[in-house]
Enzyme design. Structure first.
Site, PDB file in Angstrom:
ATOM      1  N   ASP A   1      16.158   6.618   3.655  1.00 57.90           N
ATOM      2  CA  ASP A   1      14.919   4.898   3.731  1.00 57.90           C
ATOM      3  C   ASP A   1      15.709   3.935   3.601  1.00 57.90           C
ATOM      4  O   ASP A   1      16.036   3.754   2.418  1.00 57.90           O
ATOM      5  CB  ASP A   1      13.634   5.696   3.491  1.00 57.90           C
ATOM      6  CG  ASP A   1      12.309   3.958   2.904  1.00 57.90           C
ATOM      7  OD1 ASP A   1      13.340   3.164   3.989  1.00 57.90           O
ATOM      8  OD2 ASP A   1      12.151   4.308   2.541  1.00 57.90           O
TER       9      ASP A   1
ATOM     10  N   LYS B   1      11.407  -3.831   7.572  1.00 58.67           N
ATOM     11  CA  LYS B   1      12.133  -4.835   7.377  1.00 58.67           C
ATOM     12  C   LYS B   1      12.795  -5.823   8.135  1.00 58.67           C
ATOM     13  O   LYS B   1      11.849  -7.019   9.509  1.00 58.67           O
ATOM     14  CB  LYS B   1      13.085  -4.742   5.882  1.00 58.67           C
ATOM     15  CG  LYS B   1      11.753  -4.267   5.277  1.00 58.67           C
ATOM     16  CD  LYS B   1      11.977  -4.937   3.267  1.00 58.67           C
ATOM     17  CE  LYS B   1      10.098  -4.945   2.830  1.00 58.67           C
ATOM     18  NZ  LYS B   1       9.962  -3.404   2.865  1.00 58.67           N
TER      19      LYS B   1
ATOM     20  N   TYR C   1      -1.284  -6.459  -3.673  1.00 63.42           N
ATOM     21  CA  TYR C   1      -0.747  -6.390  -5.105  1.00 63.42           C
ATOM     22  C   TYR C   1      -0.826  -7.458  -6.397  1.00 63.42           C
ATOM     23  O   TYR C   1      -0.455  -7.299  -7.272  1.00 63.42           O
ATOM     24  CB  TYR C   1       0.930  -6.359  -5.340  1.00 63.42           C
ATOM     25  CG  TYR C   1       1.400  -5.251  -4.374  1.00 63.42           C
ATOM     26  CD1 TYR C   1       1.568  -4.234  -4.459  1.00 63.42           C
ATOM     27  CD2 TYR C   1       2.404  -6.260  -3.336  1.00 63.42           C
ATOM     28  CE1 TYR C   1       2.179  -3.074  -3.286  1.00 63.42           C
ATOM     29  CE2 TYR C   1       3.149  -5.145  -2.441  1.00 63.42           C
ATOM     30  CZ  TYR C   1       3.155  -3.528  -2.796  1.00 63.42           C
ATOM     31  OH  TYR C   1       3.677  -2.761  -1.380  1.00 63.42           O
TER      32      TYR C   1
ATOM     33  N   TYR D   1      10.454   3.677  -4.312  1.00 65.06           N
ATOM     34  CA  TYR D   1       9.230   3.096  -3.419  1.00 65.06           C
ATOM     35  C   TYR D   1       9.718   3.421  -1.944  1.00 65.06           C
ATOM     36  O   TYR D   1      10.731   3.154  -1.267  1.00 65.06           O
ATOM     37  CB  TYR D   1       9.277   1.459  -3.650  1.00 65.06           C
ATOM     38  CG  TYR D   1       8.615   1.634  -2.673  1.00 65.06           C
ATOM     39  CD1 TYR D   1       7.159   1.272  -3.658  1.00 65.06           C
ATOM     40  CD2 TYR D   1       8.975   0.358  -1.427  1.00 65.06           C
ATOM     41  CE1 TYR D   1       6.373   0.355  -2.713  1.00 65.06           C
ATOM     42  CE2 TYR D   1       7.469  -0.016  -0.611  1.00 65.06           C
ATOM     43  CZ  TYR D   1       6.717   0.185  -1.395  1.00 65.06           C
ATOM     44  OH  TYR D   1       5.737  -0.635  -0.538  1.00 65.06           O
TER      45      TYR D   1
HETATM   46  C1  LIG Z   1       9.519  -2.789   2.151  1.00 65.67           C
HETATM   47  C2  LIG Z   1       9.252  -0.978   2.129  1.00 65.67           C
HETATM   48  C3  LIG Z   1       9.050   0.021   2.481  1.00 65.67           C
HETATM   49  C4  LIG Z   1       7.307   0.204   3.351  1.00 65.67           C
HETATM   50  O1  LIG Z   1       7.763  -1.266   4.708  1.00 65.67           O
HETATM   51  P1  LIG Z   1       5.612  -2.019   4.963  1.00 65.67           P
HETATM   52  O2  LIG Z   1       6.630  -2.484   6.294  1.00 65.67           O
HETATM   53  O3  LIG Z   1       6.165  -3.131   4.072  1.00 65.67           O
HETATM   54  O4  LIG Z   1       5.416  -0.675   5.311  1.00 65.67           O
HETATM   55  C5  LIG Z   1       9.168   1.349   3.126  1.00 65.67           C
HETATM   56  N1  LIG Z   1      10.381   1.655   1.749  1.00 65.67           N
HETATM   57  C6  LIG Z   1      11.226   0.590   1.326  1.00 65.67           C
HETATM   58  C7  LIG Z   1      12.356   0.996   0.948  1.00 65.67           C
HETATM   59  C8  LIG Z   1      11.052  -0.017   1.641  1.00 65.67           C
HETATM   60  O5  LIG Z   1      11.483  -1.798   0.856  1.00 65.67           O
END
Ligand SMILES: *Cc1c(COP(=O)(O)O)cnc(C)c1O
Length: 399
Positions: free
Chosen positions: A223, A250, A6, A133
């Site tokens: 998500d 994460k 980024y 996102y």
């Molecule tokens: C960080 C994130 C992702 C992507 O995860 P990566 O491990 O960086 O590919 C997808 N969705 C949400 C809500 C996120 O915060």
């Protein structure tokens, strides 16, 4: 040379070089910093946790990795059993992958193919939220709504397969009325939209979404790559409203190793259960179910369960509300707090330029973006450390 994320490398400032880390602290050659970002919200137990370190060491002595194609092993079996038991409802089928973005891709692929497997070829569209996102891979970018990906719009024009709506019930109802025959899923970051600006919204929106998804036969995807494992003050938002597919990443491994899981309920899984090979889910990341990642994830969940984490997060939220309550300064648009997340939104992004260095000099690592200064601290933080993080944020505005 390293290509950093980024960043315009031509103008980026030199990153801080970390030489050691323990608990909530990152160490550079000359500074000791509280990590108020938890390494992109993942390091919930802090650094160099002896239990997590040990999980990796022990597994390494057996094997670090074997593929899941034609092979299986205890760590991946134990983790999928644990998740099936630990996650709410009938979210029982665990598809592992190496990152959140891929976990999201898998969920979107599942939703589309679920209908194709039924012979319903009209449901090619995805409903998503404005400011969403969901990761950086192509389909994740498409269902996301991030102006930073403007080059995609320039190259391909307006998105055709994804509809974005704000987190407002009338807009939600309108979208379902208009598009329900073409939608395969509605994907959301539940309650807290992270990278889109730490935007928070009410659970009533999700309850209504669940009703509409049921009414029109649309799959609901949460998500929870960012919100999972307590960040919103709920263990999972899925504990409040049950999705059909849940994506975790994460904090899944306590921030030790990149890994994600896409968990489907029985209805979704049954859509793939067949004698027909073409109805199988065609996906298989090389490192899915990595033995080190699964071993450390199991221990991370154990720490979460046995360490009173929900109480800790509640306490972090209470202290944050107490300290930020009534705080205001010129330039601040809004202060938002939910669970282990606090965000100060400013009107002008120029107002928080230089904050990272300011915080560094006071012993805090922070990474504000756009108009958002925020903290998502490791849950093992103590009061003194938390106050330091919050006071540093406040001091910036008082200077
Ligand atoms: C960080 C994130 C992702 C992507 O995860 P990566 O491990 O960086 O590919 C997808 N969705 C949400 C809500 C996120 O915060």
């Amino acid at each position: 040379m390293i290509w950093y994320p980024y960043e315009q490398l031509k103008t980026m400032k030199t990153p801080y070089k970390i030489i050691d880390a323990e608990g909530v602290y990152l160490y550079t050659e000359d500074a000791k910093l509280i990590d108020s970002v938890s390494s992109w919200w993942s390091v919930i137990h802090g650094y160099k946790n002896p239990v997590l370190n040990n999980a990796i060491i022990e597994q390494t002595e057996k094997f670090a990795h074997v593929m899941l194609g034609g092979l299986t092993h205890d760590p991946v079996q134990n983790l999928s059993d644990k998740l099936a038991e630990w996650l709410p409802g009938d979210l029982d089928y665990c598809f592992f992958s190496d990152s959140g973005s891929v976990g999201v891709e898998v969920s979107l692929k599942m939703a589309l193919q679920y209908y194709v497997n039924k012979g319903d070829l009209k449901r090619t569209k995805v409903l998503a939220l404005t400011h969403a996102y969901h990761g950086d891979t192509f389909k994740a970018m498409e269902v996301g709504d991030d102006e930073d990906y403007h080059f995609i719009l320039e190259a391909y024009g307006e998105k055709k397969d994804c509809i974005h709506i704000p987190t407002e019930i009338p807009a939600l109802e309108e979208a379902f009325r208009k598009y329900h025959e073409e939608l395969n899923c509605f994907i959301v970051e539940p309650l807290l939209q992270g990278a889109g600006g730490m935007r928070m919204y009410d659970v009533s929106f999700l309850r209504r979404a669940r009703e509409l998804c049921d009414e029109y036969g649309v799959l609901l995807i949460f998500d929870e790559v960012a919100t999972g494992f307590g960040r919103t003050g709920n263990r999972f938002v899925a504990d409040l409203v049950l999705p059909d597919i849940l994506v975790l990443g994460k904090a899944l491994t306590g921030g030790y190793i990149g890994h994600a899981v896409t968990v489907a309920n029985h209805k979704v899984f049954n859509g793939f259960w067949s004698d027909a090979p073409e109805k199988a889910l065609m996906h298989g990341p090389t490192f899915m179910g990595n033995a080190l990642a699964c071993s450390v994830a199991l221990k991370s969940i154990e720490l979460f369960e046995n360490g009173n984490y929900m109480e800790r997060i509640k306490h972090i939220e209470e202290v944050t509300k107490r300290e930020m309550g009534g705080f205001s300064a010129p330039g601040i648009k809004e202060i938002r707090i939910m669970g282990g997340c606090v965000c100060i939104e400013v009107y002008d992004s120029g107002d928080i330029k230089g904050y990272q260095q300011f915080a560094y000099e006071r012993g805090v690592f922070s990474r504000p973006f756009l108009n958002y200064m925020y903290a998502m601290v490791p849950y093992v933080i103590n009061d003194e450390q938390l106050l330091k993080v919050l006071n540093t944020m406040k001091e910036w505005f008082a200077k």
